[in-house]
Design a protein around this motif. Structure first.
Motif, mmCIF file in Angstrom:
data_model
loop_
_atom_site.group_PDB
_atom_site.id
_atom_site.type_symbol
_atom_site.label_atom_id
_atom_site.label_comp_id
_atom_site.label_asym_id
_atom_site.label_seq_id
_atom_site.Cartn_x
_atom_site.Cartn_y
_atom_site.Cartn_z
ATOM 1 N N PRO A 12 71.816 16.823 69.404
ATOM 2 C CA PRO A 12 72.578 16.741 68.343
ATOM 3 C C PRO A 12 72.176 18.055 67.264
ATOM 4 O O PRO A 12 71.266 18.441 67.194
ATOM 5 N N LEU A 13 73.442 18.388 66.950
ATOM 6 C CA LEU A 13 73.225 19.758 65.858
ATOM 7 C C LEU A 13 73.377 19.108 64.343
ATOM 8 O O LEU A 13 74.430 18.281 64.255
ATOM 9 N N VAL A 14 72.485 19.218 63.569
ATOM 10 C CA VAL A 14 72.454 18.688 62.139
ATOM 11 C C VAL A 14 72.540 19.890 61.547
ATOM 12 O O VAL A 14 71.771 20.934 61.301
ATOM 13 N N LEU A 15 73.601 20.211 60.624
ATOM 14 C CA LEU A 15 73.861 21.235 59.746
ATOM 15 C C LEU A 15 72.865 20.875 58.406
ATOM 16 O O LEU A 15 73.005 19.764 57.866
ATOM 17 N N VAL A 16 72.250 21.679 57.787
ATOM 18 C CA VAL A 16 71.673 21.864 56.591
ATOM 19 C C VAL A 16 71.864 22.948 55.929
ATOM 20 O O VAL A 16 71.802 24.037 56.257
ATOM 21 N N PRO A 17 72.777 22.461 54.620
ATOM 22 C CA PRO A 17 73.028 23.821 53.875
ATOM 23 C C PRO A 17 71.909 24.559 53.299
ATOM 24 O O PRO A 17 70.861 23.909 52.888
ATOM 25 N N LEU A 18 72.017 25.963 53.167
ATOM 26 C CA LEU A 18 70.864 26.871 52.591
ATOM 27 C C LEU A 18 71.388 27.746 52.083
ATOM 28 O O LEU A 18 72.059 28.463 52.969
ATOM 29 N N PRO A 148 70.186 32.323 60.155
ATOM 30 C CA PRO A 148 70.059 31.083 60.849
ATOM 31 C C PRO A 148 68.849 30.797 61.028
ATOM 32 O O PRO A 148 67.818 31.702 61.416
ATOM 33 N N PHE A 149 68.346 29.524 61.167
ATOM 34 C CA PHE A 149 67.240 28.911 61.304
ATOM 35 C C PHE A 149 67.506 27.718 62.034
ATOM 36 O O PHE A 149 68.155 26.820 61.770
ATOM 37 N N PHE A 150 66.420 27.515 63.386
ATOM 38 C CA PHE A 150 66.754 26.304 64.240
ATOM 39 C C PHE A 150 65.566 25.634 64.411
ATOM 40 O O PHE A 150 64.420 26.471 64.603
ATOM 41 N N LEU A 151 65.515 24.419 64.261
ATOM 42 C CA LEU A 151 64.288 23.573 64.414
ATOM 43 C C LEU A 151 64.500 22.498 65.482
ATOM 44 O O LEU A 151 65.778 21.976 65.587
ATOM 45 N N PHE A 152 63.461 22.619 66.466
ATOM 46 C CA PHE A 152 63.518 21.779 67.762
ATOM 47 C C PHE A 152 62.170 21.368 67.890
ATOM 48 O O PHE A 152 61.388 21.989 68.274
ATOM 49 N N ARG A 153 61.913 20.052 67.725
ATOM 50 C CA ARG A 153 60.699 19.331 68.241
ATOM 51 C C ARG A 153 59.489 20.177 67.734
ATOM 52 O O ARG A 153 58.572 20.533 68.166
ATOM 53 N N GLU A 154 59.542 20.241 66.156
ATOM 54 C CA GLU A 154 58.676 20.937 65.590
ATOM 55 C C GLU A 154 58.358 22.373 65.746
ATOM 56 O O GLU A 154 57.553 22.848 65.187
ATOM 57 N N GLN A 155 59.169 22.964 66.639
ATOM 58 C CA GLN A 155 59.113 24.385 66.663
ATOM 59 C C GLN A 155 60.409 24.982 65.960
ATOM 60 O O GLN A 155 61.514 24.589 65.483
ATOM 61 N N PHE A 157 62.821 28.440 64.972
ATOM 62 C CA PHE A 157 63.269 29.826 65.325
ATOM 63 C C PHE A 157 64.060 30.345 64.189
ATOM 64 O O PHE A 157 65.084 29.802 63.854
ATOM 65 N N PHE A 158 63.880 31.606 63.994
ATOM 66 C CA PHE A 158 64.499 32.072 62.864
ATOM 67 C C PHE A 158 65.257 33.428 63.364
ATOM 68 O O PHE A 158 64.686 34.079 63.996
ATOM 69 N N GLY A 159 66.456 33.371 63.007
ATOM 70 C CA GLY A 159 67.483 34.424 63.441
ATOM 71 C C GLY A 159 68.187 34.232 64.583
ATOM 72 O O GLY A 159 67.802 33.543 65.389
ATOM 73 N N ASN A 160 69.498 35.026 64.778
ATOM 74 C CA ASN A 160 70.160 35.249 65.899
ATOM 75 C C ASN A 160 69.572 35.387 67.198
ATOM 76 O O ASN A 160 69.765 34.876 68.257
ATOM 77 N N ASP A 161 68.580 36.387 67.026
ATOM 78 C CA ASP A 161 67.975 37.101 68.181
ATOM 79 C C ASP A 161 66.981 36.116 68.617
ATOM 80 O O ASP A 161 66.418 36.392 69.827
ATOM 81 N N ARG A 162 66.683 34.884 67.938
ATOM 82 C CA ARG A 162 65.703 33.882 68.439
ATOM 83 C C ARG A 162 66.420 32.589 68.993
ATOM 84 O O ARG A 162 65.825 31.605 69.516
ATOM 85 N N LEU A 163 67.708 32.797 68.964
ATOM 86 C CA LEU A 163 68.495 31.508 69.572
ATOM 87 C C LEU A 163 68.218 31.300 71.025
ATOM 88 O O LEU A 163 68.067 30.135 71.472
#
Length: 196
Positions: A12-18, A148-155, A157-163
């Motif tokens: 699931p993708l959960v949007l968090v406004p920031l 953009p910032f992505f969180l997955f299982r406590e990890q 990832f910041f930035g498009n280059d980390r997607l």
């Protein structure tokens, strides 16, 4: 790319406004450091060109950020959050529209088949703005400091280059073999530092 992730990955993708706020030192204003901001704009043009997108930067880097974010939180509850967010990004960065303008919020809602009047009402609704504030507080507590910032299982990832790194971890968690990066380094043969 984000719009394709949920279906492809089964997560699931959960949007968090920031968004940056003078009272929030955890999310610095990207325009505050002029050299970094110039680089960010330059990099955005490079990335957009690679994806076949066009950029038309907004006249002002600031706006009433709480309004489009509250409208997006409402759109998310209506099942159209990601569509609303992507349409808002397009309005802001491809058409140079001010997302703090209720007319623009209405336009974005219309584009994604949502009631424009309801979207504008949600933008100024204290309950939706409180939901945005709660999401921002949770994001700060999880160590989120930008987008953009992505969180997955406590990890994190910041930035498009980390997607792509986030995708590798999702593949690994699903039992899929992530792509092998060995041999993909910039240096061939592998560079070693000279001895002093």
């Amino acid at each position: 790319r984000t719009s394709k992730l949920g279906a492809r990955l089964g997560v699931p993708l959960v949007l968090v406004p920031l968004f940056p706020d003078a009272g929030d030192p955890g999310v610095p204003d990207p325009a505050a450091n002029h050299a970094r901001f110039r680089y960010t704009v330059e990099d955005a043009f490079r990335i957009a060109s690679a994806y076949g997108l066009s950029i038309r930067p907004p006249a002002s880097v600031d706006t009433r950020w709480e309004l489009p974010h509250a409208a997006c939180a409402w759109a998310d509850a209506e099942g159209r959050g990601l569509a609303f967010a992507l349409a808002a990004f397009s309005a802001r960065f491809s058409r140079s529209r001010d997302l703090g303008d209720p007319e623009v919020i209405a336009e974005v809602a219309t584009l994604v088949d949502l009631d424009p009047a309801a979207a504008v009402a949600a933008a100024s609704d204290a309950a939706w703005q409180t939901k945005v504030d709660a999401g921002r507080a949770k994001a700060r507590a999880q160590g989120v400091f930008g987008v953009p910032f992505f969180l997955f299982r406590e990890q994190r990832f910041f930035g498009n280059d980390r997607l792509d790194w986030a995708l590798r971890e999702i593949d690994r968690a699903a039992g899929r073999e992530p792509s092998d990066l060995s041999g993909e380094a910039c240096f061939d043969p592998v560079w070693t530092p000279p001895r002093a």
